[in-house]
Design an enzyme around this catalytic site. Structure first.
Site, mmCIF file in Angstrom:
data_model
loop_
_atom_site.group_PDB
_atom_site.id
_atom_site.type_symbol
_atom_site.label_atom_id
_atom_site.label_comp_id
_atom_site.label_asym_id
_atom_site.label_seq_id
_atom_site.Cartn_x
_atom_site.Cartn_y
_atom_site.Cartn_z
ATOM 1 N N ARG A 1 -8.120 6.591 -0.841
ATOM 2 C CA ARG A 1 -7.466 7.850 -0.509
ATOM 3 C C ARG A 1 -8.119 8.442 0.731
ATOM 4 O O ARG A 1 -9.341 8.425 0.874
ATOM 5 C CB ARG A 1 -7.560 8.845 -1.678
ATOM 6 C CG ARG A 1 -6.568 8.556 -2.808
ATOM 7 C CD ARG A 1 -5.149 8.844 -2.344
ATOM 8 N NE ARG A 1 -4.154 8.593 -3.374
ATOM 9 C CZ ARG A 1 -3.485 7.463 -3.507
ATOM 10 N NH1 ARG A 1 -3.734 6.455 -2.690
ATOM 11 N NH2 ARG A 1 -2.578 7.313 -4.441
ATOM 12 N N HIS B 1 -2.043 2.800 5.894
ATOM 13 C CA HIS B 1 -1.993 2.917 4.430
ATOM 14 C C HIS B 1 -1.148 1.802 3.811
ATOM 15 O O HIS B 1 -0.224 2.045 3.026
ATOM 16 C CB HIS B 1 -1.439 4.287 4.018
ATOM 17 C CG HIS B 1 -1.825 4.695 2.629
ATOM 18 N ND1 HIS B 1 -1.886 6.003 2.222
ATOM 19 C CD2 HIS B 1 -2.186 3.959 1.539
ATOM 20 C CE1 HIS B 1 -2.243 6.058 0.951
ATOM 21 N NE2 HIS B 1 -2.433 4.823 0.514
ATOM 22 N N ASP C 1 -20.281 2.954 -10.044
ATOM 23 C CA ASP C 1 -19.154 3.563 -10.755
ATOM 24 C C ASP C 1 -19.733 4.463 -11.851
ATOM 25 O O ASP C 1 -19.944 4.016 -12.986
ATOM 26 C CB ASP C 1 -18.257 2.478 -11.364
ATOM 27 C CG ASP C 1 -16.922 3.025 -11.844
ATOM 28 O OD1 ASP C 1 -16.927 4.014 -12.590
ATOM 29 O OD2 ASP C 1 -15.877 2.472 -11.460
ATOM 30 N N GLU D 1 -2.586 12.350 6.491
ATOM 31 C CA GLU D 1 -1.574 11.388 6.910
ATOM 32 C C GLU D 1 -0.192 11.897 6.487
ATOM 33 O O GLU D 1 -0.065 12.587 5.468
ATOM 34 C CB GLU D 1 -1.860 10.007 6.337
ATOM 35 C CG GLU D 1 -1.810 9.885 4.819
ATOM 36 C CD GLU D 1 -2.121 8.466 4.328
ATOM 37 O OE1 GLU D 1 -1.249 7.933 3.600
ATOM 38 O OE2 GLU D 1 -3.189 7.915 4.640
ATOM 39 N N GLY E 1 -2.391 -2.013 -0.024
ATOM 40 C CA GLY E 1 -1.760 -2.485 -1.254
ATOM 41 C C GLY E 1 -0.307 -2.874 -1.092
ATOM 42 O O GLY E 1 0.426 -2.951 -2.081
ATOM 43 N N TYR E 2 0.127 -3.161 0.143
ATOM 44 C CA TYR E 2 1.543 -3.337 0.416
ATOM 45 C C TYR E 2 2.029 -4.783 0.409
ATOM 46 O O TYR E 2 3.037 -5.095 1.037
ATOM 47 C CB TYR E 2 1.893 -2.680 1.752
ATOM 48 C CG TYR E 2 2.462 -1.293 1.578
ATOM 49 C CD1 TYR E 2 1.961 -0.438 0.605
ATOM 50 C CD2 TYR E 2 3.494 -0.828 2.381
ATOM 51 C CE1 TYR E 2 2.473 0.832 0.446
ATOM 52 C CE2 TYR E 2 4.014 0.437 2.222
ATOM 53 C CZ TYR E 2 3.496 1.269 1.249
ATOM 54 O OH TYR E 2 4.010 2.529 1.081
#
Length: 377
Positions: free
Chosen positions: A208, A254, A146, A237, A257-258
């Protein structure tokens, strides 16, 4: 007051109605004409909030119920005096669950143990930090990359991307999409990246789509430069590259995170931000009545099982990525439908494991991951 709200944002109906008119629309239907007389927009990544949408409108505030905010033209908003907010970390536990399921499915398919394997986590924000902590808990070696944090905190616990490329069995990417600058991440995984993977790593992208260059990824898979590619996010997408889809080890629409928890967090953070900005008095609002899965109890008998085998069963009992992979491959044209009608998924803390014949080491690891534990009498 007038609020324009993406109709796929869950649990928000009723939250803003006491304070004005609320219009619910699909993200693709949120146009300049629609927002012209609106005071605020509550959105997701499908609505591009730029000059084309906002110029001449009365919009004062934008809340996106997502971690990412690359769909918001922040420079234009600054010029136009429009405030905005995102929901950092809202779905970080959900992405952790996604990556955990991915790792155990790959381990099962290719018949190896995760303990002792090395994973490189690229991007160590709220999501990457949780992924790293999970991997450490199950006995993996973790390398952290990072650059912004390394500059701010010192390089002590961080390594270069090159070192990750050279040493990691898995590379999990959790960076924001930055198109340029010192920390540009657009096409971070390009031809050069894939050609410098002597370990032939598994590469996982759940941040992403544009972070991975599709053409380079296809070539890397064709030339066996990597062991496998797991994609949740895609360039262009919802219009997927069918050749890349076919080549992926695991492919999902995608939805990393759902989880319902992650969605609820994003909704709550958005409503709270709007309340603070307009002085609505509901600064502590939270989502009511989050759906439960069919079962929240998991019975596990640890007799003659290793800690890793026990944890794998627990993780995959909460979420098995293979179900989403099958659904996308069957109906790739339904990308948006698969997202919009995503089934109930809840995170680890909602589940109670009824443990029998289980070593203390396994119980402790399950607790660290977030499960509730009840020993069977």
């Amino acid at each position: 007051m007038k609020f324009i709200v993406d109709d796929k944002i869950p649990y928000i109906q009723g939250a803003l109605e006491p304070f004005g008119e609320v219009i619910y629309l699909p993200g693709s239907k949120t146009t300049a004409d629609v927002v012209r007389d609106a005071d605020a927009i509550v959105t997701r990544t499908r609505t591009i909030c730029n000059e084309k949408l906002l110029k001449g409108s009365s919009v004062k505030f934008i809340a996106t119920a997502t971690i990412g905010f690359d769909h918001i033209d922040t420079n234009y908003c600054a010029e136009a005096g429009i405030q905005w907010t995102n929901a950092p970390g809202c779905n970080s536990k959900s992405v952790e669950q996604y990556v955990a399921s991915t790792l155990f499915v790959l381990a099962e398919k290719h018949q190896f143990k995760l303990e002792g394997k090395t994973i490189g986590v690229v991007g160590v924000g709220q999501v990457g930090s949780k992924v790293a902590r999970f991997c450490e808990t199950i006995g993996m070696k973790v390398l952290l990359n990072d650059p912004p944090r390394a500059r701010a905190e010192g390089p002590g616990k961080f390594v270069s991307l090159t070192e990750i490329q050279e040493k990691a069995d898995f590379i999990s990417i959790h960076v924001p999409l930055n198109m340029d600058g010192e920390d540009a991440t657009y096409h971070l995984a390009d031809e050069r990246f894939f050609n410098h993977l002597p370990q032939k790593s598994f590469v996982i992208n759940s941040c992403r789509g544009e972070v991975v260059e599709s053409s380079a990824a296809k070539q890397a898979l064709k030339n066996s430069k990597i062991k496998g590619l797991v994609l949740d996010c895609w360039e262009n997408e919802p219009n997927l590259d069918p050749e890349l889809l076919d080549a992926c080890e695991l492919a999902t629409p995608h939805i990393a995170g759902y989880s319902k928890d992650g969605k609820a967090n994003g909704t709550s953070m958005s409503v709270q931000a709007i309340s603070r900005f307009f002085g609505l008095g509901v600064d502590n609002w939270t989502c009511p009545n989050i759906e439960l899965p069919e079962r929240t109890k998991i019975t596990l008998d640890g007799f003659s099982s290793t800690d890793e085998e026990i944890i794998a069963k627990a993780i995959l009992s909460t979420y098995d990525i293979r179900n989403d992979d099958v659904a996308l491959r069957r109906h790739p044209a339904d990308f948006e439908i698969l997202r919009g009608d995503y089934p109930v998924r809840r995170e680890f803390p909602i589940f109670t494991i009824e443990a029998e014949n289980m070593q203390k080491s396994a119980i402790e690891k399950l607790k660290q991951i977030g499960f509730q534990i009840k020993s069977k009498e």
